[in-house]
Design a protein around this motif. Sequence first.
Motif, short mmCIF file in Angstrom:
data_model
loop_
_atom_site.label_atom_id
_atom_site.label_comp_id
_atom_site.label_asym_id
_atom_site.label_seq_id
_atom_site.Cartn_x
_atom_site.Cartn_y
_atom_site.Cartn_z
N ASN A 58 -6.67 -3.16 0.29
CA ASN A 58 -5.73 -3.72 -0.69
C ASN A 58 -5.28 -5.13 -0.34
O ASN A 58 -4.40 -5.68 -1.00
CB ASN A 58 -4.49 -2.82 -0.81
N THR A 97 -9.28 8.93 7.03
CA THR A 97 -9.59 8.64 5.64
C THR A 97 -10.42 9.75 5.02
O THR A 97 -10.16 10.19 3.88
CB THR A 97 -10.35 7.30 5.53
N GLN A 154 -5.33 6.11 8.26
CA GLN A 154 -5.63 6.16 6.83
C GLN A 154 -4.90 5.04 6.09
O GLN A 154 -5.47 4.37 5.23
CB GLN A 154 -5.20 7.52 6.26
N THR A 168 0.82 -1.21 0.00
CA THR A 168 0.00 0.00 0.00
C THR A 168 0.85 1.25 0.00
O THR A 168 0.58 2.22 -0.71
CB THR A 168 -0.93 0.01 1.23
N ALA A 192 -6.57 1.80 4.03
CA ALA A 192 -6.22 1.50 2.65
C ALA A 192 -5.60 0.11 2.53
O ALA A 192 -5.85 -0.62 1.56
CB ALA A 192 -5.26 2.56 2.11
#
Length: 342
Positions: free
Chosen positions: A304, A287, A296, A83, A300
């Motif tokens: 992912n 976020t 955040q 990420t 993510a």
Amino acid sequence: MLTFTLRRLIQIPVVLLVLSILIVGLTQLLTPEARASGYIRSEQQAAQIDKIIRDHGFDQPFPVQYGKWLNSTLHGDLGFSKTSSQPVLDTIAQRLPATLELAIMASIPIILIGVWFGTLSALHKDKLLDQIMRVFTVLGYSLPTFVLGILMLKVFYGTLGWAPGPGQLDTINQFTVLDPTFRRYTGMLTIDGLLNGKPAITLDVLRHLILPVLTLTIVSSASIIKVMRAQMLEALSSDYVRTARSKGLPEGRVTGKHARRNALLPVVTLAGFTLINLLGGSIITETIFAYPGIGQWAGAAAGNFDIPAVLGFGLVTAVIVVILRTLTDVLYGVVDPRVRFD
């Protein structure tokens, strides 16, 4: 108190060991290929996924897998985060100061507003101020963080233009902090901006913190106000408060020293958990406002399917929770000297 503190400090590594076993154990629900995908950094490595599985022991029994993970963790290797496109430990080191900055800025108004307005609400029971506070707490409980955050952006940034947009810095200041001459002393830009002789950076970060802090304050202070009000009402009706009043003590001293001090004990616990949640990363808030903290990044990473990042975030959160929970317990005796631990 000293014995209790030492006992809790000794328990910290034991608790962390158990938590790490649970965290890593959850990954056993995934296939070896899924876990190995988090260690793929290029197309060439993707073609060698079987080798990655063997190297990391994903095809071996869980005790062996956990032993390898623990050994790597103790040597500072938490894996590679696809990420952030860098090692997990480096990502945490870069993003944790931003989350710490947000947590500190938010926890101050959350605790002060919660204690202050909870006290006022109890002192003005069933009056206009009390009714206003009760409506505020209901709104704070009812409004989801993502709804309130989006409303804040829509009103104060999109419509009125009073606040800056998402992010931590304006574009021009982003280039400034990326300049090699800008030194990262603490990682917290409000402090590093001053230490680098660039107060404009500090002011810009503070401006971008207004909406996230306001969102967290409205949501999190509601519970503290409610608990503080209930505890104050109980304290004000207690025998020791009536005795203090009968002795002719000033009302301010009765309220502050006798009632509020005793009402603070459960609030300390709640405030501690609030700070733990903030330091663990306010995933939704960070976020929404594109704030570059670990929350955040963790959100993510989960989207992912970034297993090493999720494991690293879980481990950091566990460490924060255990340490702050111990400090919260110790603070019991500071707030209320009557508390003694055997």
